[in-house]
Scaffold this active site. Structure first.
Site, PDB file in Angstrom:
ATOM      1  NE  ARG A   1       3.421   0.103  11.172  1.00 49.82           N
ATOM      2  CZ  ARG A   1       4.480   0.792  10.753  1.00 49.82           C
ATOM      3  NH1 ARG A   1       5.150   1.566  11.593  1.00 49.82           N
ATOM      4  NH2 ARG A   1       4.857   0.724   9.485  1.00 49.82           N
TER       5      ARG A   1
ATOM      6  CD  GLU B 234       5.602  10.741   4.713  1.00 52.22           C
ATOM      7  OE1 GLU B 234       5.307  10.990   5.891  1.00 52.22           O
ATOM      8  OE2 GLU B 234       6.485   9.898   4.394  1.00 52.22           O
TER       9      GLU B 234
END
Length: 241
Positions: free
Chosen positions: A83, A57
């Site tokens: 995932r 991020e």
């Protein structure tokens, strides 16, 4: 349910994650994508190292900053090897709160529910407020308000659990899978009990107090009750989009 822009953002993150090298050479295991108020997308991946390293991020935010992006409207991170969506860690949550408090974060809902999004400020219920933080602020609208805001007909909005603060703000409108935005400013914020909204306040939204309460209950906040405190926000457009 994710909005069309959020679905496009998630797709970009998943595509980036699918291209991470599988041999472990770079220890990249997470991809992130951010979208700015213009609907442009920027991606990044984490940098794994035994000394620590930036999360995906933060890398994506840095890429956006280097490209001269506008304020960030959405962010998501996904793991490699299918995932799926991953919630941000504590450090990333604090960074988002300090730098992009009005952006929405795509998070896994769990229990078989579809992914959803929440404002960054809701990720930290008891946050540490950075004393020098002066982040860009967003004021979001449905696209149906675009013409009235541009023409100066609509200069007020009533919000529940969607805090605004006086000062510069980007007025953000969701159109299909992209955005339109206008530079603006929040002129004042009044905190008022829902049942006590006045006709004078409602007149700025071109209706009576009863009509405004009905519209808020019907279209925006179906669970709102008389004792809820709403923010009555007055704003103006300061330039062209």
């Amino acid at each position: 349910m994710l909005t069309a822009p959020e679905q496009r953002l998630l797709g970009a993150a998943l595509d980036t994650a699918s291209r991470l090298p599988a041999d472990g050479t770079y220890l990249n295991t997470v991809a992130s994508a951010v979208m700015d108020v213009h609907g442009d997308i920027y991606t990044g991946v984490n940098v794994g190292h035994f000394t620590g390293g930036p999360c995906a991020e933060l890398v994506a935010l840095g890429v956006a900053a280097a490209a001269g992006a506008g304020p960030i409207s959405e962010i998501v991170a996904v793991g490699d090897e299918d995932r799926g969506v991953m919630p941000p860690c504590g450090r990333c949550r604090q960074v988002l709160l300090d730098q992009q408090p009005d952006c929405r974060v795509i998070v896994p809902k769990g229990d078989g529910d579809d992914d959803g999004s929440v404002p960054a400020r809701e990720l930290l219920p008891y946050p540490s407020q950075h004393p020098d933080a002066d982040p860009p602020r967003l004021l979001r609208f449905s696209p149906g308000h675009w013409a009235n805001v541009v023409d100066g007909v609509k200069t007020a909005t009533t919000r529940l659990n969607d805090p605004a603060a006086p000062g510069p703000a980007t007025l953000l409108f969701e159109f299909d899978d992209r955005y339109r935005s206008l530079p603006g400013a929040v002129e004042s914020v009044e905190h008022v009990r829902f049942a006590d909204i006045t006709d004078t306040q409602a007149a700025l939204e071109r209706c009576t107090a009863d009509e405004l309460r009905t519209a808020l209950r019907t279209h925006y906040y179906p669970g709102i009750v008389d004792d809820d405190v709403v923010d009555f926000v007055r704003f103006r457009v300061t330039g062209k989009g």
